[in-house]
Design an enzyme around this catalytic site. Structure first.
Site, PDB file in Angstrom:
ATOM      1  CB  ILE A  12      -9.811  16.019 -32.418  1.00  0.00           C
ATOM      2  CG1 ILE A  12     -11.194  15.391 -32.369  1.00  0.00           C
ATOM      3  CG2 ILE A  12      -9.863  17.386 -33.095  1.00  0.00           C
ATOM      4  CD1 ILE A  12     -12.245  16.297 -31.795  1.00  0.00           C
ATOM      5  CG  HIS A  13      -4.563  14.870 -35.778  1.00  0.00           C
ATOM      6  ND1 HIS A  13      -3.619  14.976 -36.746  1.00  0.00           N
ATOM      7  CD2 HIS A  13      -5.428  13.933 -36.175  1.00  0.00           C
ATOM      8  CE1 HIS A  13      -3.898  14.113 -37.695  1.00  0.00           C
ATOM      9  NE2 HIS A  13      -4.988  13.465 -37.368  1.00  0.00           N
ATOM     10  N   GLY A  14      -4.700  18.029 -36.412  1.00  0.00           N
ATOM     11  CA  GLY A  14      -4.670  18.882 -37.603  1.00  0.00           C
ATOM     12  C   GLY A  14      -5.342  18.335 -38.848  1.00  0.00           C
TER      13      GLY A  14
END
Lengths: 144, 164
Positions: free
Chosen positions: B14-16
């Site tokens: 999960i990231h930008g």
């Protein structure tokens, strides 16, 4: 639609770099830097020169600080130009604005998207993680 | 199968890109992180769960647990993004009979025995085989960082990797 970033120092250029790192190369995003040496009115003149007639009603400015010099110059610009202006920009807000702009929506929708994305975008992470521990001690949701 | 709106390989999990771009674009309301190591690491799990965007449930599961849930009937209204660090995980999921239609290669950093595969996606020989295996089973495997960018098919890269 043009997106124009204006900041104290190189922040605007950095925001533009960040957006392009995440979304790939983008057209029609310009970054303006106010340096310590430049009189703010000169920045204002550069901004005015960058606007062409087709940008009227079709450009969104993002400035870094409410009542800062870039903000003041863009407000001054809005006396004579039909522009949209959001201040206090951060990367989450700008990212959302660019995505909405690229999907062909209006300036009003771009501004609304930026405002919505900025809400809650600053977090106290230490507190956040502590809250997560408390949640885990309650009913943890498992993938089933 | 549960309603999977995106199956993505991304070693940042999960990231930008996933939170700011894919989740709203696909109106996803659940993110399933499939990773045996993370599932055992309470701190990491907590960090990942705290990254949940508003209105999105985040689950962290072992590969086995993920397969069990994915094979169940769809839940009304659920829209799941499945994330894993390697295509090997998705090959296992497909092997177990989960009928994934597509697997998106998002971020796979250059490390260990990985070599550049497509753009900023690098893959080890075992990962290349996992990609090939899925494609041979009819899964559409493709490279795409964000929805705005064009899809790049893996065929050419698989051909290149095969010749080495």
């Amino acid at each position: 639609m043009k997106i124009i970033l204006v900041s104290h120092g190189r922040f605007s250029q950095g925001l533009k770099d960040g957006v392009q790192m995440l979304l790939g190369p983008q057209e029609d995003i310009e970054a303006f830097i106010l340096s310590a040496e430049e009189p703010p009115t000169e920045l204002g003149a550069r901004l005015a020169a960058a606007l062409s007639p087709e940008d009227e009603g079709n450009s969104v400015f993002f400035t870094d600080l409410y009542f800062g010099s870039p903000f003041n110059q863009v407000v001054e610009l809005s006396r004579t130009h039909d522009i949209y202006h959001v201040t206090g920009v951060n990367l989450p807000a700008l990212l959302e604005a660019v995505v909405v702009r690229n999907s062909g929506q209006s300036c009003e929708e771009v501004v609304a998207a930026a405002m919505a994305a900025s809400e809650g975008s600053i977090k106290d992470v230490r507190k956040l993680l502590a809250e997560q521990v408390n949640e885990d001690m309650g009913e943890e949701e498992e993938w089933r | 199968m549960r309603n999977v709106v995106l199956a993505r390989v991304d070693d940042r999990l999960i990231h930008g890109e996933v939170v700011s771009v894919w989740t709203p674009t696909l109106s996803a309301n659940a993110i399933l992180v499939v990773d045996d190591d993370v599932a055992k690491d309470d701190f990491n799990k907590r960090v990942i769960k705290s990254l949940a965007p508003e209105g999105v449930k985040v689950f962290v599961s072992s590969v086995e647990g993920a397969i069990k849930g994915l094979l169940k009937d769809p839940i009304s209204g659920e829209r799941v993004i499945v994330l894993a660090k390697s295509p090997i995980t998705f090959a296992r999921i497909v092997d177990a009979g989960v009928p994934l239609k597509e697997v998106n290669l998002g971020g796979m950093g250059l490390r260990g025995d990985r070599k550049t595969f497509i753009k900023n996606v690098a893959a080890s020989p075992v990962e290349v085989e996992a990609i090939r295996e899925m494609r041979d089973k009819g899964v559409h495997v493709f490279y795409q960082l964000v929805p705005e960018q064009a899809v790049i098919e893996v065929d050419e890269a698989l051909g290149r990797a095969g010749k080495e």
